[in-house]
Scaffold this active site. Structure first.
Site, PDB file in Angstrom:
ATOM      1  N   LYS A  25       0.826  -1.207   0.000  1.00  0.00           N
ATOM      2  CA  LYS A  25       0.000   0.000   0.000  1.00  0.00           C
ATOM      3  C   LYS A  25       0.864   1.262   0.000  1.00  0.00           C
ATOM      4  CE  LYS A  25      -3.750  -2.259   2.549  1.00  0.00           C
ATOM      5  NZ  LYS A  25      -4.512  -2.312   3.833  1.00  0.00           N
ATOM      6  N   CYS A  30      -0.718   0.794   6.298  1.00  0.00           N
ATOM      7  CA  CYS A  30      -0.996  -0.143   7.391  1.00  0.00           C
ATOM      8  C   CYS A  30      -1.932  -1.249   6.930  1.00  0.00           C
ATOM      9  CB  CYS A  30      -1.647   0.574   8.581  1.00  0.00           C
ATOM     10  SG  CYS A  30      -0.669   1.900   9.323  1.00  0.00           S
ATOM     11  N   ASP A  31      -1.862  -2.375   7.626  1.00  0.00           N
ATOM     12  CA  ASP A  31      -2.831  -3.441   7.402  1.00  0.00           C
ATOM     13  C   ASP A  31      -2.984  -4.226   8.697  1.00  0.00           C
ATOM     14  OD1 ASP A  31      -4.359  -4.913   5.063  1.00  0.00           O
ATOM     15  OD2 ASP A  31      -3.540  -6.461   6.393  1.00  0.00           O
ATOM     16  N   SER A  32      -4.227  -4.535   9.053  1.00  0.00           N
ATOM     17  CA  SER A  32      -4.496  -5.229  10.313  1.00  0.00           C
ATOM     18  C   SER A  32      -5.231  -6.538  10.081  1.00  0.00           C
ATOM     19  CB  SER A  32      -5.348  -4.346  11.239  1.00  0.00           C
ATOM     20  OG  SER A  32      -4.671  -3.155  11.585  1.00  0.00           O
ATOM     21  N   GLY A  53       0.476  -4.401  10.505  1.00  0.00           N
ATOM     22  CA  GLY A  53       1.714  -4.150   9.781  1.00  0.00           C
ATOM     23  C   GLY A  53       1.811  -2.689   9.406  1.00  0.00           C
TER      24      GLY A  53
END
Length: 224
Positions: A55, A80-82, A117
């Protein structure tokens, strides 16, 4: 210094604004399913970090190629990634009420690990900086924050009402800490801001790795 959030998440935006930063929002166009499929049996931290990296890189490249980054101004892009790990299974957004209900039945009264992340890309003078010796200057930095979440057990009526709001369908793990889902979270062991979507302590450390002091961003405003 221009600060760009590569995410459409209103929760991440709210965390940053509450912490004194009002970023530009540029949503990435990456295919998360394709990225996930390209990774052979990734560990949970590896997966969320890879998605965050994709991203941030996609938005940074688009800003540089499209001339949206001022040639005299450095830009920092944060992606970000959750995902939630329950019993070793990593889950993202449920998408449907049936999936969300199944997940809640599995995690009610127990714990899960919320992994977020993070990836930071610094565009120096409008161009993506090259990764250099970490002992010198780093223009890309990444990491993952892991926080344990302790869930309560909502009644069937409460769960039905929660699912009917639609909130849990579009968030990682089918819950929020800062919204209606907060009623059903007993507590967190670790960084609460990471559970909301972006870890302030980790983001500060990653910004430092690319040579940006977080205090320099306080009070900044996006260029909408």
């Amino acid at each position: 210094m221009r600060f760009v959030l590569a995410s459409a998440s209103p929760a991440r935006l709210a965390v940053l604004r509450a912490a004194g930063v009002d970023p530009d929002v540029v949503v990435s166009g990456v295919d998360e399913d394709a990225i996930t499929a390209s990774l052979p049996d990734p560990a949970p931290a590896e997966l969320v970090t890879a998605l965050a990296r994709a991203k941030a890189d996609e938005v940074a490249a688009r800003l540089a190629d499209g001339g949206d980054s001022d040639g005299d101004t450095d830009t920092v892009v944060v992606g970000c990634d959750s995902m939630l790990s329950i019993g070793g299974e990593v889950v993202g957004k449920p998408g449907t009420a049936d999936v969300a209900r199944t997940r809640w039945k599995a995690m009610a009264g127990g714990t899960g690990e919320l992994l977020t992340g993070h990836a930071v890309v610094r565009l120096r003078g409008g161009a993506p900086g090259a990764v250099v010796d970490r002992a010198a200057r780093v223009d890309r930095a990444e990491g993952t924050q892991v926080t344990t979440v302790r869930f309560s057990t909502p009644s069937d009526e409460e769960l039905d009402a929660y699912l009917a709001t639609g909130e849990p369908l579009a968030v990682a793990g089918a819950f929020t800490l800062d919204g209606l889902g907060g009623w059903f979270v007993e507590g967190v062991d670790g960084d609460p801001s990471s559970v909301i979507g972006i870890s302030l302590p980790l983001t500060r450390r990653l910004l430092a790795e690319v040579g940006v002091g977080v205090a320099a961003l306080w009070g900044s405003r996006g260029t909408e």
